[in-house]
Motif scaffolding. Structure first.
Motif, mmCIF file in Angstrom:
data_model
loop_
_atom_site.group_PDB
_atom_site.id
_atom_site.type_symbol
_atom_site.label_atom_id
_atom_site.label_comp_id
_atom_site.label_asym_id
_atom_site.label_seq_id
_atom_site.Cartn_x
_atom_site.Cartn_y
_atom_site.Cartn_z
ATOM 1 N N MET A 77 0.858 -1.179 0.000
ATOM 2 C CA MET A 77 0.000 0.000 0.000
ATOM 3 C C MET A 77 0.897 1.232 0.000
ATOM 4 O O MET A 77 1.877 1.288 0.740
ATOM 5 C CB MET A 77 -0.901 -0.044 1.240
ATOM 6 N N THR A 78 0.553 2.199 -0.803
ATOM 7 C CA THR A 78 1.352 3.418 -0.905
ATOM 8 C C THR A 78 0.838 4.475 0.073
ATOM 9 O O THR A 78 -0.316 4.386 0.535
ATOM 10 C CB THR A 78 1.273 4.000 -2.324
ATOM 11 N N HIS A 132 -0.329 1.599 22.924
ATOM 12 C CA HIS A 132 -1.565 1.899 22.200
ATOM 13 C C HIS A 132 -1.371 2.267 20.729
ATOM 14 O O HIS A 132 -2.349 2.578 20.047
ATOM 15 C CB HIS A 132 -2.317 3.027 22.904
ATOM 16 N N TRP A 133 -0.137 2.278 20.259
ATOM 17 C CA TRP A 133 0.130 2.659 18.869
ATOM 18 C C TRP A 133 1.070 1.647 18.220
ATOM 19 O O TRP A 133 1.954 1.103 18.878
ATOM 20 C CB TRP A 133 0.764 4.048 18.802
ATOM 21 N N ILE A 134 0.849 1.429 16.923
ATOM 22 C CA ILE A 134 1.748 0.596 16.124
ATOM 23 C C ILE A 134 2.228 1.410 14.933
ATOM 24 O O ILE A 134 1.572 2.367 14.515
ATOM 25 C CB ILE A 134 1.058 -0.697 15.621
ATOM 26 N N THR A 135 3.380 1.049 14.410
ATOM 27 C CA THR A 135 3.876 1.634 13.171
ATOM 28 C C THR A 135 3.984 0.512 12.157
ATOM 29 O O THR A 135 4.515 -0.560 12.454
ATOM 30 C CB THR A 135 5.237 2.318 13.389
ATOM 31 N N VAL A 136 3.447 0.766 10.966
ATOM 32 C CA VAL A 136 3.439 -0.214 9.891
ATOM 33 C C VAL A 136 4.311 0.308 8.758
ATOM 34 O O VAL A 136 4.044 1.381 8.212
ATOM 35 C CB VAL A 136 2.007 -0.468 9.370
ATOM 36 N N LEU A 137 5.365 -0.433 8.439
ATOM 37 C CA LEU A 137 6.188 -0.078 7.286
ATOM 38 C C LEU A 137 5.408 -0.426 6.027
ATOM 39 O O LEU A 137 4.891 -1.533 5.894
ATOM 40 C CB LEU A 137 7.516 -0.828 7.312
ATOM 41 N N LEU A 138 5.335 0.522 5.115
ATOM 42 C CA LEU A 138 4.604 0.307 3.867
ATOM 43 C C LEU A 138 5.560 -0.239 2.813
ATOM 44 O O LEU A 138 5.823 0.368 1.785
ATOM 45 C CB LEU A 138 3.956 1.621 3.420
ATOM 46 N N ASP A 139 6.073 -1.430 3.113
ATOM 47 C CA ASP A 139 7.070 -2.066 2.245
ATOM 48 C C ASP A 139 6.476 -3.169 1.381
ATOM 49 O O ASP A 139 7.195 -3.889 0.693
ATOM 50 C CB ASP A 139 8.223 -2.617 3.078
ATOM 51 N N GLN A 165 3.370 -9.925 15.989
ATOM 52 C CA GLN A 165 3.798 -11.317 15.856
ATOM 53 C C GLN A 165 3.581 -11.831 14.429
ATOM 54 O O GLN A 165 4.330 -12.676 13.952
ATOM 55 C CB GLN A 165 3.042 -12.200 16.848
ATOM 56 N N GLN A 166 2.570 -11.312 13.754
ATOM 57 C CA GLN A 166 2.229 -11.773 12.413
ATOM 58 C C GLN A 166 3.092 -11.147 11.311
ATOM 59 O O GLN A 166 3.359 -11.790 10.300
ATOM 60 C CB GLN A 166 0.755 -11.475 12.102
ATOM 61 N N TYR A 167 3.493 -9.886 11.516
ATOM 62 C CA TYR A 167 4.183 -9.145 10.457
ATOM 63 C C TYR A 167 5.439 -8.462 10.995
ATOM 64 O O TYR A 167 5.361 -7.691 11.957
ATOM 65 C CB TYR A 167 3.259 -8.059 9.880
ATOM 66 N N ASP A 168 6.562 -8.714 10.354
ATOM 67 C CA ASP A 168 7.810 -8.038 10.729
ATOM 68 C C ASP A 168 7.725 -6.536 10.503
ATOM 69 O O ASP A 168 8.423 -5.763 11.150
ATOM 70 C CB ASP A 168 8.992 -8.598 9.931
ATOM 71 N N ALA A 169 6.850 -6.112 9.576
ATOM 72 C CA ALA A 169 6.719 -4.693 9.238
ATOM 73 C C ALA A 169 5.895 -3.915 10.262
ATOM 74 O O ALA A 169 5.762 -2.698 10.159
ATOM 75 C CB ALA A 169 6.109 -4.539 7.845
ATOM 76 N N VAL A 170 5.318 -4.602 11.244
ATOM 77 C CA VAL A 170 4.533 -3.938 12.291
ATOM 78 C C VAL A 170 5.358 -3.911 13.566
ATOM 79 O O VAL A 170 5.793 -4.952 14.064
ATOM 80 C CB VAL A 170 3.187 -4.666 12.531
ATOM 81 N N LYS A 186 12.084 5.680 4.195
ATOM 82 C CA LYS A 186 12.630 4.600 3.358
ATOM 83 C C LYS A 186 12.560 3.293 4.129
ATOM 84 O O LYS A 186 13.519 2.951 4.810
ATOM 85 C CB LYS A 186 14.073 4.902 2.960
ATOM 86 N N PRO A 187 11.489 2.539 4.100
ATOM 87 C CA PRO A 187 10.249 2.743 3.358
ATOM 88 C C PRO A 187 9.299 3.684 4.101
ATOM 89 O O PRO A 187 9.484 3.965 5.291
ATOM 90 C CB PRO A 187 9.658 1.331 3.283
ATOM 91 N N PRO A 188 8.263 4.167 3.406
ATOM 92 C CA PRO A 188 7.253 4.991 4.073
ATOM 93 C C PRO A 188 6.571 4.175 5.174
ATOM 94 O O PRO A 188 6.624 2.943 5.165
ATOM 95 C CB PRO A 188 6.258 5.333 2.956
ATOM 96 N N SER A 189 5.922 4.875 6.099
ATOM 97 C CA SER A 189 5.244 4.177 7.191
ATOM 98 C C SER A 189 3.991 4.921 7.606
ATOM 99 O O SER A 189 3.816 6.102 7.297
ATOM 100 C CB SER A 189 6.181 4.024 8.394
ATOM 101 N N VAL A 190 3.139 4.200 8.329
ATOM 102 C CA VAL A 190 1.952 4.788 8.932
ATOM 103 C C VAL A 190 1.886 4.304 10.374
ATOM 104 O O VAL A 190 2.101 3.123 10.649
ATOM 105 C CB VAL A 190 0.658 4.435 8.157
ATOM 106 N N SER A 191 1.616 5.225 11.289
ATOM 107 C CA SER A 191 1.421 4.874 12.698
ATOM 108 C C SER A 191 -0.065 4.984 12.998
ATOM 109 O O SER A 191 -0.722 5.940 12.574
ATOM 110 C CB SER A 191 2.231 5.798 13.604
ATOM 111 N N LEU A 192 -0.578 3.992 13.739
ATOM 112 C CA LEU A 192 -2.008 3.879 13.977
ATOM 113 C C LEU A 192 -2.299 3.505 15.423
ATOM 114 O O LEU A 192 -1.548 2.742 16.033
ATOM 115 C CB LEU A 192 -2.597 2.789 13.069
#
Length: 116
Positions: free
Chosen positions: A1-2, A77-84, A62-67, A44-50
């Motif tokens: 996702m971009t 209470h917050w996670i960061t997701v690498l948009l890779d 545990q499911q995704y290395d990008a989280v 690098k890469p872009p990310s979103v925090s939620l």
């Protein structure tokens, strides 16, 4: 996702707005003045925090290395997701929706009713 797709998803929710309180390069998505997403499109890469319910955040990490725990945010209470590209777009959309709903749930009842 971009980052552009994240922006389109985040702005699709009722009363969602975008601001740049930290200057250019960081887009903050809010509902009723409360942040539900923070996008760093130039990373690098872009990310979103939620915002994320703590147990769900643990599961997603545990499911995704990008989280990862929220970068410069409350790590409970917050996670960061690498948009890779390693997290399916549908999953990222679910995370954005969950974040929006978490923030809306904390708003006064009259405001919540207006947003539904």
């Amino acid at each position: 996702m971009t980052p552009a797709e994240v922006a389109a998803c985040a702005l699709d929710f009722p009363q969602a707005t975008v601001e740049n309180p930290f200057g250019p390069g960081v887009d903050v998505y809010k509902v009723e003045g409360k942040m539900f997403a923070l996008v760093a499109p130039n990373g690098k890469p872009p990310s979103v925090s939620l915002k994320c319910e703590p147990n769900r955040g643990t599961y997603l990490r545990q499911q995704y290395d990008a989280v990862t725990p929220g970068y410069h945010l409350n790590k409970k209470h917050w996670i960061t997701v690498l948009l890779d590209g390693s997290v399916p777009p549908e999953q990222v959309e679910e995370m954005i929706e969950h974040s929006y709903e978490r923030v809306v749930a904390g708003l006064p009842k009259m405001v919540r009713l207006r947003l539904r």
